[in-house]
Design an enzyme around this catalytic site. Structure first.
Site, PDB file in Angstrom:
ATOM      1  N   ASP A   7       0.879  -1.166   0.000  1.00  0.00           N
ATOM      2  CA  ASP A   7       0.000   0.000   0.000  1.00  0.00           C
ATOM      3  C   ASP A   7       0.918   1.217   0.000  1.00  0.00           C
ATOM      4  OD1 ASP A   7      -2.117   1.788   0.281  1.00  0.00           O
ATOM      5  OD2 ASP A   7      -2.249   1.508   2.460  1.00  0.00           O
ATOM      6  N   GLU A  66      -1.119  -1.683  -4.808  1.00  0.00           N
ATOM      7  CA  GLU A  66      -2.318  -0.880  -5.029  1.00  0.00           C
ATOM      8  C   GLU A  66      -2.015   0.229  -6.025  1.00  0.00           C
ATOM      9  OE1 GLU A  66      -5.743   1.629  -2.646  1.00  0.00           O
ATOM     10  OE2 GLU A  66      -4.144   0.672  -1.508  1.00  0.00           O
ATOM     11  N   ASP A 138      -2.133   0.625   7.691  1.00  0.00           N
ATOM     12  CA  ASP A 138      -1.453   0.514   6.391  1.00  0.00           C
ATOM     13  C   ASP A 138      -1.051  -0.930   6.113  1.00  0.00           C
ATOM     14  OD1 ASP A 138      -0.961   3.534   5.617  1.00  0.00           O
ATOM     15  OD2 ASP A 138      -0.455   3.324   7.735  1.00  0.00           O
TER      16      ASP A 138
END
Length: 153
Positions: A7, A66, A138
């Protein structure tokens, strides 16, 4: 198969590693954090260095990253640059990469592309048989990205 989920961000890069089993299991998760007071170039170097260490330690066969969701923000360019460093580092270490936008991650885990963070977190916990939520947030997000990489493989 071992999958590394990422991420990306400049201040915080969440990471999560899973083994696909069966059953799927959590290997490691955490966050690469950079200090706001440092020059941006130094922060990007720190992300690359720490990500290299993670890849060399855990030897993932696939990375799932992502895709950045574009919006107007003062941090957009910095986040895109950090994501570029992540992609370059993975390429240099010859880790194959798949990429997913946030809506596809939500859809893969919950069946709805409009799921909220809590629904995604519950899906991650269910899929990895976790009793407690992974921390920080996260890292939990990165585990969702890793699981999506496995489901969409």
């Amino acid at each position: 198969m071992r999958i590394l989920g990422i991420d990306p961000g400049l201040a915080r890069v969440g990471y999560g590693l899973i083994d696909t089993g069966p059953p799927q299991s959590l290997v490691d998760c955490g966050m690469i954090q950079t200090a706001a007071g440092q020059p941006e170039g130094d922060r990007l170097v720190e992300i690359a260095r720490d990500l290299r260490w993670i890849v060399r330690r855990w030897r993932p066969q696939l990375a799932s990253v992502e895709k950045f969701f574009f919006y107007r923000s003062s941090t957009t360019i910095s986040v895109v640059q950090a994501r570029g460093v992540v992609m370059m580092t993975l390429a240099r270490l010859r880790v194959p990469v798949v990429e997913f936008p946030p809506m596809q991650i939500k859809l893969a885990l919950t069946g709805s592309g409009h799921a909220d963070k809590q629904e995604v977190l519950e899906a991650v916990m269910r899929e990895l048989a976790l009793e407690l939520p992974p921390r920080p947030d996260d890292a939990a997000d990165a585990l969702a990205v890793a699981l999506t990489g496995w489901f969409q493989r």
